[in-house]
Design a protein around this motif. Structure first.
Motif, PDB file in Angstrom:
ATOM      1  N   ARG A 100       0.837  -1.209   0.000  1.00  0.00           N
ATOM      2  CA  ARG A 100       0.000   0.000   0.000  1.00  0.00           C
ATOM      3  C   ARG A 100       0.867   1.252   0.000  1.00  0.00           C
ATOM      4  O   ARG A 100       0.556   2.235  -0.678  1.00  0.00           O
ATOM      5  N   ASN A 101       1.969   1.242   0.750  1.00  0.00           N
ATOM      6  CA  ASN A 101       2.884   2.388   0.732  1.00  0.00           C
ATOM      7  C   ASN A 101       3.415   2.636  -0.678  1.00  0.00           C
ATOM      8  O   ASN A 101       3.498   3.786  -1.124  1.00  0.00           O
ATOM      9  N   LEU A 102       3.767   1.578  -1.391  1.00  0.00           N
ATOM     10  CA  LEU A 102       4.281   1.729  -2.748  1.00  0.00           C
ATOM     11  C   LEU A 102       3.215   2.284  -3.692  1.00  0.00           C
ATOM     12  O   LEU A 102       3.523   3.088  -4.577  1.00  0.00           O
ATOM     13  N   GLU A 103       1.970   1.885  -3.496  1.00  0.00           N
ATOM     14  CA  GLU A 103       0.873   2.434  -4.306  1.00  0.00           C
ATOM     15  C   GLU A 103       0.731   3.937  -4.062  1.00  0.00           C
ATOM     16  O   GLU A 103       0.581   4.725  -5.002  1.00  0.00           O
ATOM     17  N   ILE A 104       0.776   4.329  -2.790  1.00  0.00           N
ATOM     18  CA  ILE A 104       0.646   5.751  -2.437  1.00  0.00           C
ATOM     19  C   ILE A 104       1.816   6.544  -3.016  1.00  0.00           C
ATOM     20  O   ILE A 104       1.628   7.631  -3.576  1.00  0.00           O
ATOM     21  N   ILE A 105       3.021   6.011  -2.909  1.00  0.00           N
ATOM     22  CA  ILE A 105       4.199   6.688  -3.461  1.00  0.00           C
ATOM     23  C   ILE A 105       4.040   6.883  -4.967  1.00  0.00           C
ATOM     24  O   ILE A 105       4.310   7.967  -5.491  1.00  0.00           O
ATOM     25  N   ALA A 106       3.581   5.860  -5.666  1.00  0.00           N
ATOM     26  CA  ALA A 106       3.389   5.969  -7.124  1.00  0.00           C
ATOM     27  C   ALA A 106       2.368   7.051  -7.457  1.00  0.00           C
ATOM     28  O   ALA A 106       2.572   7.853  -8.381  1.00  0.00           O
ATOM     29  N   GLU A 107       1.271   7.112  -6.704  1.00  0.00           N
ATOM     30  CA  GLU A 107       0.244   8.139  -6.922  1.00  0.00           C
ATOM     31  C   GLU A 107       0.823   9.536  -6.691  1.00  0.00           C
ATOM     32  O   GLU A 107       0.571  10.464  -7.464  1.00  0.00           O
TER      33      GLU A 107
END
Length: 191
Positions: free
Chosen positions: A147-154
């Motif tokens: 989830r952290n990686l998804e947020i970073i990508a966004e």
């Protein structure tokens, strides 16, 4: 016994990764500091980040442990030293995961006819057994990290690839997610 290590430090400013090769003990550690960003720089302890201090404490623990020590005991001693460093040196409350440094790790004790493995966080071990079977440890922090990686990508998309702006916006999000997930048995993403 064949011992091989592959290590890529990458580009971080602080050296928070390390490994132990002190037979019968072996392992890797990926230290992490409390959340920080360009506008909220990391807290330093003797010019070292919290993650570097955790790495240093763990490596020193394993190199000072007697070969007759059980693996679990070395890890418990290490954890106590990490806790003591943060409470004594930083006055950091132990229940504030958003302020604490920590680590993911895999540590092993390999003896003639047995191997003990203890894993914490998202470090993985791939094991090749005498029988020819191959096994892999489960990623204990998969939900939190993915989830952290998804947020970073966004946020990277939002800020058109500007990592500094992304980290400044991600800093409070990461802090809140650590409070929610780390050392919280009630969280589905706890580790």
């Amino acid at each position: 016994l064949i011992i091989e290590t592959i290590s890529d430090r990458g580009t971080p400013e602080y050296r928070e990764d390390g490994f132990v090769v002190n037979p019968p003990f072996f392992g890797v550690i990926d230290g992490f500091s409390a959340p920080h960003s360009p506008q909220n720089p990391p807290r330093l302890f003797n010019r070292m980040s919290g993650g570097e201090m955790v790495r240093k404490i763990a490596i020193e623990s394993f190199y000072s442990a007697g070969s007759d020590w059980p693996l679990e005991d070395v890890i418990i001693v290490t954890n106590k030293l990490v806790r003591q460093f943060q409470v004594d040196s930083g006055g950091i409350p132990i229940d504030r995961a958003d302020l604490l440094a920590g680590a993911s790790f895999i540590f092993l004790k390999i003896e003639k006819d047995r191997a003990d493995i203890v894993q914490g966080g998202d470090c993985l071990a791939v094991c090749y057994y005498v029988s020819g079977k191959i096994g892999m440890m489960r990623n204990q922090a998969y939900g939190h990290v993915s989830r952290n990686l998804e947020i970073i990508a966004e946020l990277m998309e939002k800020h058109q690839g500007d990592r500094k702006k992304m980290w400044d916006e991600f800093f409070p999000i990461l802090s809140a997610r650590r409070l929610q997930d780390i050392n919280n048995p009630g969280s589905k993403n706890s580790y």
